[in-house]
Scaffold this motif. Structure first.
Motif, PDB file in Angstrom:
ATOM      1  N   PHE A  62      19.159  37.056  28.739  1.00 24.23           N
ATOM      2  CA  PHE A  62      20.054  35.894  28.723  1.00 24.23           C
ATOM      3  C   PHE A  62      20.663  35.765  30.116  1.00 24.23           C
ATOM      4  O   PHE A  62      21.487  36.587  30.528  1.00 24.23           O
ATOM      5  N   ILE A  63      20.233  34.729  30.839  1.00 20.20           N
ATOM      6  CA  ILE A  63      20.671  34.498  32.213  1.00 20.20           C
ATOM      7  C   ILE A  63      21.572  33.277  32.258  1.00 20.20           C
ATOM      8  O   ILE A  63      21.240  32.228  31.695  1.00 20.20           O
TER       9      ILE A  63
ATOM     10  N   THR B 137      31.209  36.062  29.804  1.00 20.63           N
ATOM     11  CA  THR B 137      31.118  36.539  28.422  1.00 20.63           C
ATOM     12  C   THR B 137      29.699  36.463  27.859  1.00 20.63           C
ATOM     13  O   THR B 137      29.342  37.245  26.983  1.00 20.63           O
ATOM     14  N   LEU B 138      28.880  35.534  28.359  1.00 21.25           N
ATOM     15  CA  LEU B 138      27.548  35.333  27.790  1.00 21.25           C
ATOM     16  C   LEU B 138      26.437  36.062  28.548  1.00 21.25           C
ATOM     17  O   LEU B 138      25.455  36.488  27.951  1.00 21.25           O
TER      18      LEU B 138
ATOM     19  N   GLU C 104      28.833  32.566  18.606  1.00 17.03           N
ATOM     20  CA  GLU C 104      27.651  32.195  17.826  1.00 17.03           C
ATOM     21  C   GLU C 104      26.386  32.265  18.677  1.00 17.03           C
ATOM     22  O   GLU C 104      25.328  32.697  18.203  1.00 17.03           O
ATOM     23  N   ILE C 105      26.486  31.852  19.942  1.00 18.61           N
ATOM     24  CA  ILE C 105      25.324  31.900  20.832  1.00 18.61           C
ATOM     25  C   ILE C 105      24.939  33.354  21.114  1.00 18.61           C
ATOM     26  O   ILE C 105      23.741  33.697  21.142  1.00 18.61           O
ATOM     27  N   GLN C 106      25.940  34.227  21.306  1.00 20.52           N
ATOM     28  CA  GLN C 106      25.648  35.648  21.504  1.00 20.52           C
ATOM     29  C   GLN C 106      24.920  36.225  20.291  1.00 20.52           C
ATOM     30  O   GLN C 106      23.925  36.953  20.427  1.00 20.52           O
ATOM     31  N   LYS C 107      25.419  35.906  19.104  1.00 18.96           N
ATOM     32  CA  LYS C 107      24.805  36.387  17.868  1.00 18.96           C
ATOM     33  C   LYS C 107      23.390  35.852  17.734  1.00 18.96           C
ATOM     34  O   LYS C 107      22.460  36.586  17.370  1.00 18.96           O
ATOM     35  N   LEU C 108      23.209  34.578  18.057  1.00 20.70           N
ATOM     36  CA  LEU C 108      21.904  33.940  17.971  1.00 20.70           C
ATOM     37  C   LEU C 108      20.908  34.637  18.894  1.00 20.70           C
ATOM     38  O   LEU C 108      19.764  34.912  18.506  1.00 20.70           O
TER      39      LEU C 108
ATOM     40  N   GLY D 231      16.294  37.123  20.224  1.00 21.09           N
ATOM     41  CA  GLY D 231      15.754  37.831  21.381  1.00 21.09           C
ATOM     42  C   GLY D 231      14.933  36.975  22.319  1.00 21.09           C
ATOM     43  O   GLY D 231      14.080  37.482  23.051  1.00 21.09           O
ATOM     44  N   ILE D 232      15.174  35.661  22.318  1.00 17.36           N
ATOM     45  CA  ILE D 232      14.379  34.752  23.150  1.00 17.36           C
ATOM     46  C   ILE D 232      14.995  34.650  24.548  1.00 17.36           C
ATOM     47  O   ILE D 232      16.218  34.625  24.701  1.00 17.36           O
ATOM     48  N   THR D 233      14.139  34.593  25.557  1.00 15.20           N
ATOM     49  CA  THR D 233      14.598  34.401  26.930  1.00 15.20           C
ATOM     50  C   THR D 233      15.408  33.104  27.020  1.00 15.20           C
ATOM     51  O   THR D 233      15.008  32.073  26.479  1.00 15.20           O
TER      52      THR D 233
END
Length: 341
Positions: free
Chosen positions: A35-36, A203-204, A179-183, A188-190
């Motif tokens: 996650f970039i 945070t992300l 929610e985005i972190q959990k997703l 596990g998608i780039t």
């Protein structure tokens, strides 16, 4: 899932002497499943870079690879990516289910598989009860989740997010970040996520590209970027309030800028003498703004203290001492980090 490689990626508008170059040789190796976050101020080129990865903007030079394929000349539909934009772009006359299923229907995916994919995405995003509602019947946060669900059902190799939280209020933005972190943990998608908000970036991100005027100033983890900023731009952009960058600090030598974050300045009996100009009360903490008592009065120094600390009177003189192990040094000419004054 797939890795992304950017090799000396350039973008310019126009040609010849009138050409306006907006992206200056970006290089990055993004790992499969990483996650970039691409972060920087408005106009720095972060959305342009994302749109080049998506194929919505042609590149002027360099190479973009997704997985093992060079995608420079591929259409967006051939790149196996899905985008989530700032505006939700939902069809108002369609139900949530129909919005999420539309791309799959166009691709002639069998109906039973469409139902399975939409129901799975709705379960992950907790929007199952809303599948038969129209977008106008949803809150802003729910609409954003529908937009993310529409991307999820595509089962792409790469997610691209272009400032997707900008239209949400502060509380909802914080909730949606979680929610985005959990997703991302579940799928596990780039992912490439563009934002101008440094809190979102910190945070992300697993790693972040900090951009300024089309140049990558630093590429690293949030901790690296915060604790070892590569340039004065990164030092001032990442952190709220920003790092103090001081040309006139007693410790700074000619040609050197001293950097110290407000939380790393302690009020002491002796030390740097500052005249208090303002105090901001922020609940659990307070910010004290002061200027040098001696020397140049142009530089503002910010100190962050806990609420238990006595509030200094405006116009009074206080003394502060920087924590030596938290000091940073930068070249005054180039703005680049030095390891010593």
């Amino acid at each position: 899932m797939a890795s992304i490689t950017l090799k000396n990626v350039l973008k310019r508008y126009g040609s010849g002497k009138s050409a306006n170059q907006v992206i200056h040789g970006v290089n990055a190796d993004i790992l499969d499943g990483e996650f970039i976050v691409i972060v920087g101020p408005s106009g720095c080129g972060k959305s342009t870079l994302l749109r080049m990865v998506a194929g919505l903007e042609e590149i002027s030079g360099g190479e973009i690879s997704i997985g093992n394929r060079v995608v420079n000349d591929l259409e967006p539909s051939e790149r196996d990516i899905a985008m989530v934009f700032q505006n939700y772009a939902l069809y108002p006359h369609m139900s949530v289910f129909e919005n999420m299923a539309y791309g799959l229907k166009i691709a002639k995916v069998p109906l039973e598989e469409i139902k399975a994919r939409v129901n799975k995405a709705a379960r992950i995003l907790e929007i199952g009860p809303f599948l038969q509602r129209k977008p106008r019947e949803l809150s802003g946060g729910q609409r954003q989740r529908v937009a993310m669900g529409r991307a999820i059902v595509r089962q792409p190799q790469v997610f691209l997010f272009d400032e997707p939280l900008s239209n949400l209020d502060a509380k909802l933005r914080a909730q949606t970040r979680l929610e985005i972190q959990k997703l991302h943990r579940e799928l596990g998608i780039t992912a490439l996520f563009v934002t101008h908000d440094q809190v979102e970036a910190m945070t992300l991100a697993q790693r972040m590209l900090v951009m300024n005027a089309g140049v990558v100033e630093q590429f690293g983890t949030p901790e690296e970027v915060y604790t070892q900023p590569a340039t004065t731009f990164v030092a001032s952009f990442m952190g709220s309030p920003p790092m103090n960058l001081l040309k006139n600090a007693p410790d700074a030598k000619a040609g050197t800028i001293a950097g110290v974050r407000p939380e790393h300045l302690d009020i002491t009996a002796a030390g740097w003498a500052l005249r208090v100009e303002a105090v901001e009360m922020l609940g659990a903490e307070r910010l004290i703004y002061g200027r040098w008592v001696h020397g140049s009065g142009d530089e503002m120094v910010i100190i962050r203290t806990e609420e238990s600390h006595a509030v200094p009177a405006l116009g009074s003189t206080i003394h502060v001492t920087p924590r030596r192990d938290k000091m940073h040094w930068f070249d005054a000419g180039t703005g680049k980090r030095r390891e010593a004054p």
